[in-house]
Design a protein around this motif. Structure first.
Motif, short mmCIF file in Angstrom:
data_model
loop_
_atom_site.label_atom_id
_atom_site.label_comp_id
_atom_site.label_asym_id
_atom_site.label_seq_id
_atom_site.Cartn_x
_atom_site.Cartn_y
_atom_site.Cartn_z
N UNK A 1 -1.01 -7.25 64.63
CA UNK A 1 -0.98 -7.99 63.37
C UNK A 1 0.35 -8.72 63.20
N UNK A 2 1.44 -8.10 63.59
CA UNK A 2 2.76 -8.74 63.48
C UNK A 2 2.86 -9.94 64.41
N UNK A 3 2.37 -9.81 65.63
CA UNK A 3 2.42 -10.92 66.58
C UNK A 3 1.49 -12.06 66.17
N UNK A 4 0.36 -11.71 65.56
CA UNK A 4 -0.56 -12.75 65.10
C UNK A 4 0.06 -13.56 63.97
N UNK A 5 0.76 -12.89 63.06
CA UNK A 5 1.43 -13.61 61.99
C UNK A 5 2.44 -14.60 62.55
N UNK A 6 3.20 -14.22 63.54
CA UNK A 6 4.16 -15.14 64.16
C UNK A 6 3.45 -16.30 64.84
N UNK A 7 2.35 -16.01 65.52
CA UNK A 7 1.61 -17.05 66.22
C UNK A 7 1.01 -18.05 65.24
N UNK B 1 3.88 -3.21 53.07
CA UNK B 1 4.26 -3.61 54.41
C UNK B 1 3.14 -3.25 55.38
N UNK B 2 3.24 -3.75 56.61
CA UNK B 2 2.19 -3.42 57.58
C UNK B 2 2.14 -1.92 57.85
N UNK B 3 3.31 -1.31 57.92
CA UNK B 3 3.33 0.14 58.17
C UNK B 3 2.71 0.92 57.02
N UNK C 1 -7.97 -9.81 60.59
CA UNK C 1 -6.52 -9.87 60.47
C UNK C 1 -6.09 -10.62 59.21
N UNK C 2 -6.82 -11.67 58.85
CA UNK C 2 -6.50 -12.39 57.62
C UNK C 2 -6.70 -11.50 56.40
N UNK C 3 -7.76 -10.73 56.37
CA UNK C 3 -7.99 -9.82 55.25
C UNK C 3 -6.88 -8.76 55.16
N UNK C 4 -6.41 -8.28 56.30
CA UNK C 4 -5.31 -7.31 56.29
C UNK C 4 -4.03 -7.94 55.74
N UNK C 5 -3.76 -9.19 56.11
CA UNK C 5 -2.57 -9.88 55.59
C UNK C 5 -2.67 -10.09 54.09
N UNK C 6 -3.86 -10.43 53.62
CA UNK C 6 -4.05 -10.62 52.18
C UNK C 6 -3.82 -9.31 51.44
N UNK C 7 -4.27 -8.21 51.99
CA UNK C 7 -4.03 -6.91 51.35
C UNK C 7 -2.54 -6.59 51.28
#
Length: 475
Positions: A117-123, A76-78, A63-69
């Motif tokens: 991924x969106x919920x993890x970012x908020x958490x 955006x995530x979509x 998930x961290x690698x996806x956020x970095x990308x």
């Protein structure tokens, strides 16, 4: 010889392709994978999840690698999830392959859902995980030698358009002031009315008229000519944290945030970044918090000089920098020295005495800053202050900081932090490409000084992997 026209393209049914061969050796994603140990996120998030209760959490490193990308290439995530099945480099960086995207139920490492991924970012945002990651990346820049212990810093702020329209402004409705006696009388009256049975409470038939049509028509045909808007009287209904702001008289006011960066002028590494509400004094207030926070987050760093523009010319700001032992390199409007006040009578009243001391400190700080400008001893450092403008231009042009991705000050802080993280990673990659084994000696020295194995780093031919932190120790 003329080539005949092809009737169609028939690809081979079975193709043996390795993901490793599809990514060039000098690609940025390969450099990122070498210079950073991405498994550090497991230690940062271990206390946030239970080991025995609940469903298994998705892989935090993935998930961290996806956020970095998302922030590195301004997706955006979509948009990222639409590109993943077509981009071999993204899949390789995340440790996935094409089968993991097309058939996630059969893959060993499955791609998490976009909503996950969106919920993890908020958490993670609520538990300040991104702030810890930002501090770890700055520490690795220091260990590698990119940032020196004795450093020259620069501070500045930039405007970021909020994700809200000017048409969302609505007048602030203040609650009426009511005495305790009137409140008790009103509550007693409401209690007696609730006990009575009302026979006319039959449900009304549904109205055929669209209730939203009148509101939409009024919003479309609303005329703002002749109306005055200010932050005292109006607030955005879609983003209440956004403020009307403009930096110059000829500029149009929009709903904006301010993002403040504190950087090392020699390396361009962003040491601290913060988002704040847009106001005229926010730049000076936030910069003082950033300078003080550096002493707690990275106590081995010492800021010698602080460069800033004319917006930071304030007597209170210069006095606090002088008390912190930082040389202010601020563009002043006037270089004429002020006379130090000498009072003929002695002040006995404590308030009057405090005012005199404050006045003397302000004049002393002003004269010190003006003498530096007049002698020009730090002109070569002041010339490097433009690098913070380059960092803002890079963040807005390449990483999407020109506009807020979401709404709210906490989400704006998350966007600023992740943007600064990817900018620092790019600078670390360029530095490690020139000096592959930089930083290995620093880690060994720290391990010998502390006698603790957590400061050891496993070096490779292309980089290092850092574990733990070293707050409280001087390089």
């Amino acid at each position: 010889m003329l080539v005949s026209k092809r009737q169609g393209t028939q690809p081979r049914l079975f193709q043996m392709v390795e993901m490793e061969a599809l990514v060039p050796q000098n690609h940025l994603l390969r450099q990122l994978d070498r210079v950073i140990d991405w498994s550090m996120i497991h230690e940062r998030t271990r206390a946030l999840y239970s080991e025995n209760m609940g469903r298994p959490v998705s892989d935090p490193e993935l998930q961290l690698r996806l956020m970095v990308l998302c922030y590195l290439f301004n997706h955006s995530e979509r948009a990222l999830y639409n590109l993943l099945p077509m981009h071999a480099g993204y899949l390789w960086f995340c440790g996935l392959d094409f089968e993991a995207v097309l058939h996630p139920e059969e893959a060993e490492l499955a791609l998490p859902d976009r909503t996950t991924l969106v919920k993890t970012r908020k958490f993670w945002r609520d538990h300040q995980v991104f702030d810890d990651l930002m501090r770890d990346i700055v520490d690795q820049c220091i260990i590698a030698g990119l940032v020196k212990p004795q450093m020259d810093a620069a501070v500045d702020g930039t405007q970021v358009r909020a994700n809200a329209s000017i048409h969302s402004l609505a007048e602030i409705q203040l609650a009426p002031v009511e005495s305790i006696e009137a409140y008790l009388v009103r509550q007693a009256k409401e209690d007696t009315e609730d006990t009575k049975t009302d026979k006319e409470d039959a449900p009304k038939p549904p109205s055929t008229r669209n209730d939203h049509s009148e509101v939409e028509e009024q919003a479309v045909h609303e005329d703002f000519h002749g109306k005055t808007f200010s932050n005292r009287t109006h607030r955005s209904t879609s983003d209440p944290d956004a403020r009307l702001y403009k930096k110059s008289k000829g500029q149009e006011a929009h709903l904006r945030y301010l993002v403040h960066d504190l950087i090392d002028v020699h390396s361009g590494v962003i040491l601290d970044t913060r988002a704040s509400l847009a106001s005229g004094t926010a730049e000076r207030e936030v910069s003082l918090k950033q300078v003080q926070a550096i002493r707690f987050r990275h106590p081995h760093l010492q800021i010698r000089t602080l460069s800033a523009d004319k917006g930071y010319e304030s007597a209170d700001y210069l006095v606090q920098l002088h008390e912190l032992g930082i040389i202010p390199l601020i563009r002043l409007r006037s270089l004429k020295l002020q006379e130090f006040p000498v009072y003929k009578t002695r002040a006995l009243h404590p308030v009057r005495k405090a005012k005199r001391r404050l006045k003397q400190k302000e004049i002393q700080a002003y004269n010190f800053a003006k003498s530096i400008q007049r002698h020009g001893a730090y002109r070569h450092i002041q010339a490097l202050r433009a690098r913070i403008e380059h960092a803002f231009a890079e963040a807005k042009g390449r990483h999407g900081l020109d506009r807020a991705r979401s709404r709210g000050l906490d989400r704006m802080q998350e966007q600023a932090t992740l943007t600064a993280m990817v900018q620092n990673l790019k600078r670390l990659c360029r530095f490690k490409a020139r000096r592959p084994r930089a930083g290995a000696l620093s880690c060994t020295v720290l391990a010998k000084i502390t006698g603790c194995p957590q400061y050891l780093c496993s070096t490779t031919c292309s980089g290092f992997r850092f574990f733990g932190n070293f707050d409280g120790f001087i390089l």
